[in-house]
Design a protein around this motif. Sequence first.
Motif, PDB file in Angstrom:
ATOM      1  N   GLN A   1     -15.013-112.682  19.281  1.00  0.00           N
ATOM      2  CA  GLN A   1     -14.904-113.103  20.692  1.00  0.00           C
ATOM      3  C   GLN A   1     -16.228-113.591  21.251  1.00  0.00           C
ATOM      4  OE1 GLN A   1     -13.539-109.964  19.836  1.00  0.00           O
ATOM      5  NE2 GLN A   1     -11.343-110.300  20.126  1.00  0.00           N
TER       6      GLN A   1
ATOM      7  N   CYS B   1     -10.925-111.240  16.284  1.00  0.00           N
ATOM      8  CA  CYS B   1     -11.608-112.497  16.622  1.00  0.00           C
ATOM      9  C   CYS B   1     -13.090-112.242  16.879  1.00  0.00           C
ATOM     10  CB  CYS B   1     -11.033-113.069  17.917  1.00  0.00           C
ATOM     11  SG  CYS B   1      -9.733-114.257  17.653  1.00  0.00           S
TER      12      CYS B   1
ATOM     13  N   ILE C   1      -8.056-116.277  13.392  1.00  0.00           N
ATOM     14  CA  ILE C   1      -7.451-117.070  14.466  1.00  0.00           C
ATOM     15  C   ILE C   1      -7.343-118.549  14.077  1.00  0.00           C
ATOM     16  CG2 ILE C   1      -9.590-117.442  15.783  1.00  0.00           C
ATOM     17  CD1 ILE C   1      -6.146-116.743  17.288  1.00  0.00           C
TER      18      ILE C   1
ATOM     19  N   ILE D   1      -6.070-117.914  29.117  1.00  0.00           N
ATOM     20  CA  ILE D   1      -6.647-116.598  29.389  1.00  0.00           C
ATOM     21  C   ILE D   1      -6.488-116.164  30.845  1.00  0.00           C
ATOM     22  CG2 ILE D   1      -8.809-115.269  29.321  1.00  0.00           C
ATOM     23  CD1 ILE D   1      -9.447-117.130  26.781  1.00  0.00           C
TER      24      ILE D   1
ATOM     25  N   CYS E   1     -11.530-120.747  22.954  1.00  0.00           N
ATOM     26  CA  CYS E   1     -10.538-120.121  22.071  1.00  0.00           C
ATOM     27  C   CYS E   1      -9.928-121.170  21.156  1.00  0.00           C
ATOM     28  CB  CYS E   1      -9.440-119.478  22.921  1.00  0.00           C
ATOM     29  SG  CYS E   1      -8.008-119.001  21.934  1.00  0.00           S
ATOM     30  N   PRO E   2      -9.974-120.936  19.856  1.00  0.00           N
ATOM     31  CA  PRO E   2      -9.462-121.938  18.913  1.00  0.00           C
ATOM     32  C   PRO E   2      -7.979-122.267  19.105  1.00  0.00           C
ATOM     33  CG  PRO E   2     -10.710-120.258  17.747  1.00  0.00           C
ATOM     34  CD  PRO E   2     -10.560-119.784  19.157  1.00  0.00           C
TER      35      PRO E   2
ATOM     36  N   SER F   1      -5.449-110.766  16.703  1.00  0.00           N
ATOM     37  CA  SER F   1      -6.604-111.533  17.175  1.00  0.00           C
ATOM     38  C   SER F   1      -7.426-110.726  18.177  1.00  0.00           C
ATOM     39  CB  SER F   1      -6.158-112.859  17.789  1.00  0.00           C
ATOM     40  OG  SER F   1      -5.193-112.618  18.783  1.00  0.00           O
TER      41      SER F   1
ATOM     42  N   VAL G   1      -5.599-120.070  24.149  1.00  0.00           N
ATOM     43  CA  VAL G   1      -4.827-119.099  24.925  1.00  0.00           C
ATOM     44  C   VAL G   1      -5.132-119.333  26.402  1.00  0.00           C
ATOM     45  CG1 VAL G   1      -4.656-116.640  25.501  1.00  0.00           C
ATOM     46  CG2 VAL G   1      -4.741-117.366  23.106  1.00  0.00           C
TER      47      VAL G   1
ATOM     48  N   GLU H   1      -6.587-108.644  25.594  1.00  0.00           N
ATOM     49  CA  GLU H   1      -5.546-109.222  24.762  1.00  0.00           C
ATOM     50  C   GLU H   1      -4.900-108.124  23.903  1.00  0.00           C
ATOM     51  OE1 GLU H   1      -6.464-113.098  23.224  1.00  0.00           O
ATOM     52  OE2 GLU H   1      -5.730-112.523  21.253  1.00  0.00           O
TER      53      GLU H   1
ATOM     54  N   GLN I   1     -16.410-117.063  20.688  1.00  0.00           N
ATOM     55  CA  GLN I   1     -15.269-117.879  21.100  1.00  0.00           C
ATOM     56  C   GLN I   1     -14.997-117.698  22.582  1.00  0.00           C
ATOM     57  OE1 GLN I   1     -12.191-116.975  18.223  1.00  0.00           O
ATOM     58  NE2 GLN I   1     -13.362-117.838  16.554  1.00  0.00           N
ATOM     59  N   CYS I   2     -13.869-117.085  22.926  1.00  0.00           N
ATOM     60  CA  CYS I   2     -13.481-117.002  24.341  1.00  0.00           C
ATOM     61  C   CYS I   2     -14.570-116.361  25.209  1.00  0.00           C
ATOM     62  CB  CYS I   2     -12.172-116.243  24.468  1.00  0.00           C
ATOM     63  SG  CYS I   2     -12.141-114.652  23.615  1.00  0.00           S
TER      64      CYS I   2
ATOM     65  N   ASN J   1      -0.070-117.418  21.441  1.00  0.00           N
ATOM     66  CA  ASN J   1      -0.684-116.744  20.302  1.00  0.00           C
ATOM     67  C   ASN J   1       0.366-115.852  19.652  1.00  0.00           C
ATOM     68  OD1 ASN J   1      -2.063-114.922  18.674  1.00  0.00           O
ATOM     69  ND2 ASN J   1      -3.781-114.682  20.076  1.00  0.00           N
TER      70      ASN J   1
HETATM   71  S1  SF4 Z   1      -9.428-113.039  21.261  1.00  0.00           S
HETATM   72 FE1  SF4 Z   1      -9.231-114.814  19.928  1.00  0.00          FE
HETATM   73  S2  SF4 Z   1      -7.140-115.572  20.301  1.00  0.00           S
HETATM   74 FE2  SF4 Z   1      -7.656-114.200  21.963  1.00  0.00          FE
HETATM   75  S3  SF4 Z   1      -8.447-115.537  23.527  1.00  0.00           S
HETATM   76 FE3  SF4 Z   1     -10.204-114.807  22.377  1.00  0.00          FE
HETATM   77  S4  SF4 Z   1     -10.551-116.369  20.831  1.00  0.00           S
HETATM   78 FE4  SF4 Z   1      -8.502-116.704  21.658  1.00  0.00          FE
END
Ligand code: SF4
Lengths: 277, 468
Positions: free
Chosen positions: B101, B99, B448, B66, B60-61, B95, B64, B124, B104-105, B89
């Motif tokens: 996702q 995002c 994000i 998580i 996650c940039p 997001s 967060v 989220e 990322q996360c 956040n």
């Molecule tokens: S949805 Fe975006 S801000 Fe939320 S945890 Fe995933 S990458 Fe991070």
Amino acid sequence: MHTILAKKQLSPNVTRLDVLAPRIAEIKKPGQFVILRAREGDERIPLTIADADPTQGTIALVIQAVGKSTREIVAMEVCDAIRDISGPLGHPTELISSGRALCVGGGVGTAVVHPIAKALHAQGVQVTSVIGGRAKEWVIFEEELNRLGEVIVCTDDGSHGRKGFVTDAAKEVLEAGGIDVVYAVGPVPMMRAVANLTRPFGVHTIVSLNPVMVDGTGMCGGCRVDVGGETKFACVDGPEFDGHQVDFDLLADRLQTYREFEQRANACADGQCRIRR
Amino acid sequence: MSTISAKERMQIARQLMPEQEGLQRSGNFKEVNLGFSEQLAVLEAQRCLQCKDAKCIRGCPVQVNIPRFIQFITNGDLAGAAKSLASDNALPCISGRVCPQEEQCEGSCIRGAKGQPVAIGYLERFVADWALNQGSAAQEEAPAPTGKKVAVIGAGPAGLTAAGELAKKGHDVTIYEALHKPGGVLVYGIPEFRLPKKIVAAEVDRLTKAGVKIECNVVIGRTYTIPELQAQFDALFIANGAGLPVFMNVPGENFKGVYAANEYLTRVNLMEAYDAESANTPVLIGQRVAVVGGGNVAMDAVRTAKRLGAEKAMIVYRRTKEEMPARAEEIHHAAQEGVDFQLLVAPLEVVGDEKRWVTGLKCQRMELGEPDASGRRKPQPVAGSEFVLDCDVVVVAIGTKSNPLLTATCPELKLNKWGNIETDENGMTSLPGVFAGGDIVRGAATVILAMGDGKNAAQAIDRYLKTA
Ligand code: SF4
Ligand SMILES: Cc1cc2nc3c(=O)[nH]c(=O)nc-3n(C[C@H](O)[C@H](O)[C@H](O)COP(=O)(O)OP(=O)(O)OC[C@H]3O[C@@H](n4cnc5c(N)ncnc54)[C@H](O)[C@@H]3O)c2cc1C
Ligand SMILES: Cc1cc2nc3c(=O)[nH]c(=O)nc-3n(C[C@H](O)[C@H](O)[C@H](O)COP(=O)(O)OP(=O)(O)OC[C@H]3O[C@@H](n4cnc5c(N)ncnc54)[C@H](O)[C@@H]3O)c2cc1C
Ligand code: SF4
Ligand code: FES
């Protein structure tokens, strides 16, 4: 909110509104415009800043009612308020600092040329104005321009000034010689005709383009015009350009986008609307 | 603490997001994803293994935490989850919806190694929406005013986030926004069916309640210059985005019926042309709409075309679906809604009739060649494969560049060769006290990342103001 402090009918379809916008009144330069949205949900409409009174904090907008939005704006009354005014936008006019200038205004374009003439005059430039309208009652800003130099008025029916087009009178002024630069603002066909007229004289000619705009910040690309074979965004690169380089056909054509579509849609037998507004 | 075993956790399948049915929704602008119920959310939350070394956080940039917020959900403590999330956040409602996702996360979630990752984005969003519906939760105590003034330029995600963080620290913040409405791409670009306007409006409302002043219709570079703002404020944050559309530079691109995606989407979203009843701003309704590009912007445009009533809404993309930069969910949703994908196809020319109305897009088929330096297989034209795709509206969505309007009027600001503002590790530009972030620094990036920049810059500005 921007309260309307004064309203005046200048010609059968042109209205002047003096609107409270102190910041813009303080810093605006000739050639710049604003984009306004009269009420919540309305279209964003570009209009040139025709004049400003920094002490009162007002700007003057001179509006030709051509469609729904402009008709609604001119229907507003003193004490009504315009919701959003963004600006001043666009590059200020490139002004010469000495010599002689010819300012050509057609219809509501005269209101756009007037602040340019005023600024030139203030710099000591000798200004000749050629302005036109359909008939006497359609000629605007004659008195104001008279204070700045010679004015030649042309009407289509000869009811005031000379009978004929502004280009005829402009041609004579050019032939007499001594003009260093021409500023021409008006309907697209008029600007094209003036540019064609001045080309053989080799006189630098500045025109103010009025493509359809949305944001006015260079974000949407809707106001794109072709100048010297290059795509320019009129809202940020202009609105004034070298008239000898402008592709007027393209401008005129793109200005038809919504009008033609509307007509086509209306003519559509099945009544299916192909434009949303 | 919930008491289920790791084995039981592993047996729960990823919960599906309830959504409007594909064909029904392609006729309206309402949000596609309907959101988790609490029951679904708790089930999904239980799939999280609460890893000690949580890889998802690194994906996650904005880092967060998580597993922490998910743990609160499993425990049924939504207020705790909301508080935990909010501390990392600033705009989780947004997001969670936009995002990417999968890159990322969720792309880093350990459960994705074998099977489906935890639906972090949906969780989220669930928590954030819950908090939003609670109304102004525990009003935070107003911070003591510092007497320092900060100007933020641009009310997109970067600017809004920075403003919120700066206000929390007691600074006097004014946002200047060029358009008549704050939100940046969140209001003019991303459509209602993906990110309802009321969510952005609620966030903006929260900021104004926290004392942030927002002045719309102010174009920095025109209404005020950077030096003028420097004279009035103790620090500046420039977040004016990357909104300058790139065109294809092919013949016919100025025919009537060719839009840059920014214009098309702005007319429909910001100017509300999607609402046929009340809208005053027109937009052309194509029967056959060709959208050129493969990113989020292209997906938004093509799905918008469908909703406006196009019989055929097409994506024209020169690589394959695998290479598309759009969020996986958007590509999937577009396909469900009946969008036609013209893949391995590159436009050559816009074709028009005698009145210069668009009638088609002349294209060429492509094939993927050897991978280039970036590892992406480069599309190459197939000789003799030209054909004309019939269409009456073309939307160009091939990217944006940095808008020079502001930077051109402040030559002291150091730019890179693409016109993006250069910043140091604190987000400070070549002008002391002037910070920048979001797309104007990164080039077209993500919401994000813009928010992360806003948050980091706010911290750096706070430090700067304490020492200045
Ligand atoms: S949805 Fe975006 S801000 Fe939320 S945890 Fe995933 S990458 Fe991070
Ligand atoms: C930089 C700039 C400065 C301008 N300054 C002035 C000004 O000082 N005073 C003034 O009266 N007008 C000015 N205009 C034109 C004005 O913005 C348009 O007349 C207006 O947007 C039309 O809106 P509408 O909804 O009333 O008409 P619509 O219903 O949109 O259009 C009605 C008719 O006007 C044509 N039209 C649409 N947009 C334009 C346009 N931008 N220019 C010319 N014709 C258009 C249409 O093709 C149609 O035929 C300016 C335009 C620009 C771009
Ligand atoms: C259609 C579309 C869909 C997208 N989908 C996604 C997605 O699903 N997920 C994702 O992560 N990212 C997505 N993106 C990218 C993402 O929206 C951007 O990366 C992000 O918005 C950048 O934020 P920002 O704050 O830097 O700038 P912006 O959001 O661009 O905001 C900048 C603001 O500054 C204002 N401004 C500009 N110039 C001036 C000036 N001179 N003076 C004052 N104000 C000014 C603008 O009007 C605007 O409001 C999408 C982008 C688009 C266009
Ligand atoms: S990596 Fe996946 S399973 Fe592990 S803590 Fe993060 S979300 Fe939970
Ligand atoms: S009006 Fe949108 S770029 Fe000029």
